[in-house]
Design an enzyme around this catalytic site. Structure first.
Site, PDB file in Angstrom:
ATOM      1  N   LYS A 136       0.823  -1.205   0.000  1.00  0.00           N
ATOM      2  CA  LYS A 136       0.000   0.000   0.000  1.00  0.00           C
ATOM      3  C   LYS A 136       0.860   1.259   0.000  1.00  0.00           C
ATOM      4  O   LYS A 136       2.015   1.248   0.438  1.00  0.00           O
ATOM      5  CB  LYS A 136      -0.930  -0.018   1.210  1.00  0.00           C
ATOM      6  CG  LYS A 136      -0.204  -0.034   2.540  1.00  0.00           C
ATOM      7  CD  LYS A 136      -1.121  -0.386   3.707  1.00  0.00           C
ATOM      8  CE  LYS A 136      -2.081   0.717   4.061  1.00  0.00           C
ATOM      9  NZ  LYS A 136      -2.725   0.479   5.383  1.00  0.00           N
ATOM     10  N   SER A 150      -7.216  -1.942   9.445  1.00  0.00           N
ATOM     11  CA  SER A 150      -6.868  -1.571   8.075  1.00  0.00           C
ATOM     12  C   SER A 150      -6.319  -2.703   7.229  1.00  0.00           C
ATOM     13  O   SER A 150      -6.170  -2.544   6.021  1.00  0.00           O
ATOM     14  CB  SER A 150      -5.854  -0.422   8.090  1.00  0.00           C
ATOM     15  OG  SER A 150      -6.462   0.756   8.548  1.00  0.00           O
ATOM     16  N   SER A 159      -7.432   1.051   5.637  1.00  0.00           N
ATOM     17  CA  SER A 159      -6.754   1.826   4.614  1.00  0.00           C
ATOM     18  C   SER A 159      -6.013   0.960   3.592  1.00  0.00           C
ATOM     19  O   SER A 159      -5.536   1.466   2.575  1.00  0.00           O
ATOM     20  CB  SER A 159      -5.746   2.783   5.272  1.00  0.00           C
ATOM     21  OG  SER A 159      -4.759   2.069   6.012  1.00  0.00           O
TER      22      SER A 159
END
Length: 529
Positions: free
Chosen positions: A128, A227, A203
């Site tokens: 990410k 997340s 996220s």
């Protein structure tokens, strides 16, 4: 007076549920039928675990270049639909893949030596856009960082590289990684491979999405409130948040404000296949891997399986979907049938009702900084009200939810206040109770989230639902999100999370592997029931 509290709670829950039903009706009218679906997976390479690919590469049944080219083609096929990949290093990765193939062909190392020293040699890995990869974007979805690139690899990625993995793609996140839909003003919004009208979570939402679409072999995520686990759940893959302080958080942006916050954050593995999690975690943990005893076999017949079907009615938190309740029932039935009903026990810990309040309080620290400081790139507090005014006219470079979260964050209890102390005690009491309950041979099966993946922007109307995962972070326990094969009535993945005691990560992973065998794990996103 005491009797009126449950009644008030029940009435409040009923009103909130009715409101949620009305909101869901509106969103269905807005979005209509299902969105786009991704093209079917036709390349058999994409259907193999990272562990299997690594074995075939070092045995020269496949080449690293061949594998990498397959995943690059898949990204180019699905990314225009999903917007999960925000940066790439394909050319450099292909050179590194060719070098891996040359090393294998040279005979410098035996197959056995490669398996031990470089267990993922030649396998492409993604991560990410908040976990630093040298030379790649490192924005964390923050417009002020739109041109920032990683100066060096995050510790966890450096260890994966040392084990032979080849970084090749970077995936989308929420703004500053503090919301559970992946959307920001740098890269835009990521869409779910099972239904593009639905969220991918956050996220690590872009990472969950690229995995579910079979466009990456495996990946790294990070988790401070769910997340890893929420995106894993919404996208139908496996994701593991390790025990506190087992995996280094160095190289993650934003960095925690305090030593205690650092215990809540965990970098961990994400994959479509449960068998990848254990070797990934062994590598990522580095010298601390010995604490986890990952090489020890887990005898499931000697384990205890506790389960809780909901948080018990947390304030402003959605009721658990019927599909997810049924999925929990099926998991319980399987474990009871295979290992004996006496090994499976239903519990109801009332403290889970306060999960959100406990998470918010424990996230406070004495640094004096909050989410507004993160939105200021850890350099200054932004003026959230001015930015919100600018947002009304399309002049702010922040998202509405980012600004709203900063305002909500500022309204929480202050570090050191009586309410803060009370909720920290509540956390400690719940932690101690779960430690006694789970011991060194027990797991808790708990919903990962109360609903399947919502529509885009719908989380704004149910912002506290993340509490199902967030509570585990402030407790410090390991937890694994496990997909359960078949899709639910809305054509979306179902799943549970498996929670264990400190450093008992191997129990979570063993149960994940068992449930994958029983229910099928990841389901191809083009499947429609």
């Amino acid at each position: 007076m005491a009797q009126s509290v449950p009644l008030a709670r029940a009435i409040g829950g009923y009103i909130f549920g009715l409101l949620q039903a009305c909101i869901r009706f509106v969103f269905r009218l807005i979005y209509g039928a299902k969105g786009e679906t991704v093209p079917p997976i036709t390349d058999p390479i994409l259907l193999q675990s990272a562990t299997s690919l690594a074995r075939k590469i070092r045995n020269q049944e496949l080449s690293s270049v061949q594998v990498l080219e397959s995943f690059i083609r898949r990204i180019k096929e699905v990314n225009p639909i999903l917007n999960c990949v925000v940066d790439e290093r394909y050319d450099q990765a292909l050179k590194e893949a060719a070098e891996a193939d040359a090393l294998i062909k040279s005979g410098q190392y035996s197959v056995e030596e490669l398996a031990k020293q470089k267990p993922f040699l030649g396998v492409p890995i993604s991560t990410k856009d908040c976990i630093s990869v040298k030379g790649m974007l490192h924005t964390a979805g923050l417009y002020e960082r739109r041109d920032v690139r990683g100066a060096q690899d995050a510790d966890a990625m450096a260890l994966m590289r040392k084990a032979g993995a080849i970084p090749f793609a970077l995936t989308n996140v929420s703004e500053v990684c503090m919301w559970w839909e992946s959307n920001n003003t740098v890269h835009g919004r990521t869409r779910n491979a099972y239904d593009t009208n639905r969220i991918v979570g956050g996220s690590s939402g872009g990472e969950g999405c690229i995995q579910s679409a079979a466009a990456s072999a495996f990946g790294l995520g990070s988790d401070i409130g769910g997340s890893i686990r929420m995106p894993a759940f919404f996208n139908g893959i496996f994701g593991h948040k390790p025990s506190k302080l087992v995996v280094s958080n160095v190289g993650q942006f934003p960095a925690p404000f305090s030593a205690e916050q650092n215990t809540f954050l965990g970098l961990g593995p994400m994959s479509r296949f449960a068998e990848d999690l254990r070797p990934m975690l062994r590598i990522m943990a580095g010298e601390k891997a010995a604490l986890l005893k990952l090489d020890e076999d887990v005898d499931l017949t000697k384990m205890k399986f506790f389960y809780q079907e909901s948080d018990g009615g947390g304030r402003m938190i959605s009721a658990v979907d019927p599909d997810l309740r049924q999925a929990m029932t099926q998991v319980v039935h399987h474990l009871s049938e295979k290992f004996g009903s006496e090994k499976v026990e239903r519990i109801q810990l009332p403290q889970f009702r306060q999960s959100a309040a406990i998470w918010f309080a424990n996230m406070r620290d004495d640094s004096g900084h909050g989410f507004a400081y993160q939105l200021g790139n850890l350099e200054h507090d932004i003026n959230t009200y001015l930015e919100l005014f600018k947002w009304l006219f399309g002049a702010s470079k922040h998202t509405f939810i980012g600004l709203s979260t900063a305002i909500m964050d500022n309204a929480q209890c202050k570090h050191g206040s009586p309410k803060y102390d009370h909720l920290v005690r509540k956390r400690n009491e719940l932690r101690a109770e779960l430690q006694r309950l789970l011991g060194d041979n027990g797991v808790l099966i708990y919903p990962t989230h109360p609903t399947v993946a919502p529509y885009h922007n719908e989380p704004i109307t149910r912002p506290i639902n993340f509490a199902y995962t967030g509570i585990v972070n402030v407790l410090g326990f390991p937890a694994t999100a496990v997909p359960l094969g078949k899709l639910g009535s809305e054509g979306l993945p179902l799943g549970v999370q498996i929670i264990a005691n400190f450093n008992q990560d191997r129990l979570c992973l063993a149960v994940a592997e068992e449930l994958e065998r029983a229910f099928g794990g990841w389901a191809k996103p083009e499947v429609r029931l």
